[in-house]
Design a protein around this motif. Sequence first.
Motif, short mmCIF file in Angstrom:
data_model
loop_
_atom_site.label_atom_id
_atom_site.label_comp_id
_atom_site.label_asym_id
_atom_site.label_seq_id
_atom_site.Cartn_x
_atom_site.Cartn_y
_atom_site.Cartn_z
N GLU A 42 0.54 -0.72 0.22
CA GLU A 42 -0.08 -0.27 0.48
C GLU A 42 1.09 1.28 -0.10
O GLU A 42 0.63 1.92 -0.77
N CYS A 45 2.30 1.75 -3.59
CA CYS A 45 1.75 2.02 -4.61
C CYS A 45 1.31 3.87 -4.07
O CYS A 45 1.22 4.29 -5.30
N LEU A 154 -6.53 -2.67 -4.87
CA LEU A 154 -6.15 -3.55 -3.66
C LEU A 154 -7.43 -3.14 -3.27
O LEU A 154 -8.30 -3.79 -2.01
N LYS A 157 -10.93 -4.51 -4.16
CA LYS A 157 -10.85 -6.79 -4.23
C LYS A 157 -10.71 -6.42 -2.71
O LYS A 157 -11.55 -7.96 -2.11
N SER A 158 -9.66 -5.98 -1.37
CA SER A 158 -10.37 -6.18 -0.30
C SER A 158 -11.87 -6.03 0.20
O SER A 158 -12.25 -6.47 1.25
#
Length: 165
Positions: A42, A45, A154, A157-158
């Motif tokens: 994270e 990114c 991300l 998706k989480s």
Amino acid sequence: MAPASPVVRQRRKVLDADFHPRVLVCPMSFLTDLRREVKPFEFFCSALGIFALLLTLPFVVIAGGTVEGWAIGAVLWLVMWAVGLGLSKFAQSIDGPQAIGIAGMSFMVRAWVAFGILFLVAAKYDRIAGLTAATVFAAAFTFDLAGRTMLNALKTKSRQQGVNL
């Protein structure tokens, strides 16, 4: 002790919520919420634009560009990035369609203002410095956009899996 203002109560509600439907992907969002653990991917990114910005300096020197042009591009991108961060945080407190409008319009306006400044640098100051600054800005802008896209994927998706980042 006086009761908290409506703005403070709203901020607390947004920060305490596990998922807030109006939350937009904000680069470097981990800087404003120090209560949660930051995962390495994270962080990567979120900071991809900054990493790209730093990595462009050796390429500029090797390619014969000016360090002054690199500095102009770097400062311009950092200013536009900070403005985008502030507007993204502001947009989180506004309802959905308006927040999306602010985020989209600020993205386009910041890009046009930046390229206008870069054009003026190339036209009125120094062509090589302007070209170098534009290349550095474009690289940082592109990698930052890729990092935010990966971070958004991300987080989406989480959220679908029921895990909070």
